[in-house]
Design an enzyme around this catalytic site. Structure first.
Site, PDB file in Angstrom:
ATOM      1  N   ASN A   1      29.100  39.899  31.576  1.00  0.00           N
ATOM      2  CA  ASN A   1      28.347  38.657  32.155  1.00  0.00           C
ATOM      3  C   ASN A   1      26.983  39.165  32.835  1.00  0.00           C
ATOM      4  OD1 ASN A   1      30.289  36.980  31.375  1.00  0.00           O
ATOM      5  ND2 ASN A   1      31.577  37.166  33.565  1.00  0.00           N
TER       6      ASN A   1
ATOM      7  N   ALA B   1      32.838  44.588  31.967  1.00  0.00           N
ATOM      8  CA  ALA B   1      31.822  45.369  32.288  1.00  0.00           C
ATOM      9  C   ALA B   1      31.896  46.188  33.567  1.00  0.00           C
ATOM     10  CB  ALA B   1      30.211  44.704  32.307  1.00  0.00           C
TER      11      ALA B   1
ATOM     12  N   GLU C   1      39.367  37.641  30.406  1.00  0.00           N
ATOM     13  CA  GLU C   1      37.964  37.070  30.124  1.00  0.00           C
ATOM     14  C   GLU C   1      37.389  37.047  28.827  1.00  0.00           C
ATOM     15  OE1 GLU C   1      36.169  37.030  34.504  1.00  0.00           O
ATOM     16  OE2 GLU C   1      35.447  38.690  33.055  1.00  0.00           O
TER      17      GLU C   1
ATOM     18  N   ASN D   1      46.569  41.084  41.650  1.00  0.00           N
ATOM     19  CA  ASN D   1      46.628  40.933  43.254  1.00  0.00           C
ATOM     20  C   ASN D   1      47.753  40.150  43.867  1.00  0.00           C
ATOM     21  OD1 ASN D   1      46.112  38.181  43.059  1.00  0.00           O
ATOM     22  ND2 ASN D   1      43.903  38.467  43.153  1.00  0.00           N
TER      23      ASN D   1
ATOM     24  N   THR E   1      47.583  44.655  43.967  1.00  0.00           N
ATOM     25  CA  THR E   1      46.441  44.893  45.086  1.00  0.00           C
ATOM     26  C   THR E   1      46.712  44.015  46.318  1.00  0.00           C
ATOM     27  OG1 THR E   1      44.873  43.851  44.005  1.00  0.00           O
ATOM     28  CG2 THR E   1      44.816  45.798  43.445  1.00  0.00           C
ATOM     29  N   LEU E   2      46.375  44.314  47.517  1.00  0.00           N
ATOM     30  CA  LEU E   2      46.775  43.590  48.613  1.00  0.00           C
ATOM     31  C   LEU E   2      45.522  43.505  49.585  1.00  0.00           C
ATOM     32  CD1 LEU E   2      50.090  45.231  49.484  1.00  0.00           C
ATOM     33  CD2 LEU E   2      49.715  43.177  48.152  1.00  0.00           C
TER      34      LEU E   2
ATOM     35  N   ALA F   1      42.973  44.258  52.215  1.00  0.00           N
ATOM     36  CA  ALA F   1      42.709  45.209  53.345  1.00  0.00           C
ATOM     37  C   ALA F   1      44.085  46.075  53.501  1.00  0.00           C
ATOM     38  CB  ALA F   1      42.100  44.257  54.424  1.00  0.00           C
TER      39      ALA F   1
ATOM     40  N   ASP G   1      30.950  42.555  51.083  1.00  0.00           N
ATOM     41  CA  ASP G   1      30.961  41.737  49.812  1.00  0.00           C
ATOM     42  C   ASP G   1      32.092  42.489  49.150  1.00  0.00           C
ATOM     43  OD1 ASP G   1      30.708  40.329  47.326  1.00  0.00           O
ATOM     44  OD2 ASP G   1      28.505  40.962  47.004  1.00  0.00           O
TER      45      ASP G   1
ATOM     46  N   ASP H   1      37.679  45.088  40.445  1.00  0.00           N
ATOM     47  CA  ASP H   1      37.375  45.838  39.209  1.00  0.00           C
ATOM     48  C   ASP H   1      37.155  47.235  39.424  1.00  0.00           C
ATOM     49  OD1 ASP H   1      37.526  43.178  38.302  1.00  0.00           O
ATOM     50  OD2 ASP H   1      35.432  42.929  38.547  1.00  0.00           O
TER      51      ASP H   1
END
Length: 288
Positions: free
Chosen positions: A9, A40, A135, A178, A204-205, A207, A230, A236
């Site tokens: 993208n 990517a 995707e 997640n 994945t959790l 923090a 951010d 990824d």
């Protein structure tokens, strides 16, 4: 070697005071653009984690520079086709706390042919890894071909679609998703994660770190402290580093630990593929 059937993208970034509500118009504080797409991002992360990775994907004429950028970052690009459809792109708004909201246009990412995918995998060797996300098109064909060739299939279940995962069950060796996606998958299938028939599942959790579910039980991993600015691309980065670690022969525990370190460093930066940390940065940051 990692073969990544993945999206490419053009990411447009808008920094805003807060995420917009329905019907709200906000003035952005800044604008930028760069290379992105879950595929990517994961290819760049795996390459920066010292693995060899070949990207299987497609761009339009407007996205030729993204292919060049991937090559610059150490990703093999001969299997990125050019099609007459605009390159996928994402409009990303990021608030002051680092949270984001994304609008995605799939574009060339869903114009892949079986010929493109099959030609790439003819160069693969048994025990190589195939990595996929939700995707692109061609996931079922890619997984079936990979399985027939003796490759290990890793599926990052985002954007989440329970039906897409259901169609791949029996062909996935390693599933990454997640916490919200895990709950949705359990609700959709009526099965717990350890009953899906997938050898390894990592949830994945954020923090809170992550958990690893396998046929030997469940193990929790704490996140490394980070001052997040951010969160875009952190998941990824985690996945790319995880698969790279596995491909390099690391134990699953050590690969997860490396991936958590990479994710912790990634959230301190603004951007996506262009700012993914390399292995030396992680070694310097964490003293490894």
């Amino acid at each position: 070697m990692i073969w990544n059937l993945g999206s490419i993208n053009i990411d447009n970034f808008y920094e805003v005071p807060h995420l917009p509500a329905a019907g709200e118009t906000l003035a952005a504080r800044s604008f930028g653009f760069g290379l992105g797409g879950k595929g990517a991002n994961m290819s760049v992360a795996a390459a920066r984690a010292a693995a060899r990775v070949a990207h299987i994907g497609a761009v339009g004429p407007d996205g030729r520079w993204t292919r060049d950028r991937l090559l610059e970052y150490g990703v093999d690009t001969p299997h990125i086709a050019e099609v007459q459809t605009p390159t996928g792109h994402a409009n990303i708004v990021v608030d002051a706390a680092g949270e984001n909201s994304i609008v995605l246009f799939q574009g060339a990412n869903v114009k892949l042919t079986e010929a493109i995918i099959g030609q790439a995998l003819t160069e693969a060797s048994p025990r190589d890894y195939v990595l996929m996300q939700n995707e692109t098109n061609g996931q079922e064909y890619c997984a079936a071909t990979a399985q027939s060739l003796g490759l290990r299939v890793v599926y990052a279940a985002a954007p989440f679609d329970a039906d897409a995962i259901a169609r791949l069950l029996g062909r996935i060796d390693f599933l990454v998703l997640n916490e919200v996606e895990a709950a949705q998958l359990e609700a959709a299938t009526g099965k717990t994660l350890d009953a899906l028939g997938v050898e390894d599942v990592v949830v994945t959790l954020g923090a809170k770190g992550c958990k690893w579910v396998s046929n030997t039980g469940e193990k929790a991993f704490d996140a490394y402290p980070a001052d997040a600015v951010d969160t875009t691309g952190a998941g990824d980065t985690f996945t790319g580093y995880l698969v790279a670690g596995l491909d390099r022969g690391m134990t699953t525990e050590n690969a997860i630990d490396l991936a958590l370190k990479a994710g912790a460093l990634m959230v301190t930066r603004r951007g996506t593929a262009d700012v993914i940390p390399d292995l030396k940065e992680i070694q310097d940051r964490f003293g490894i």
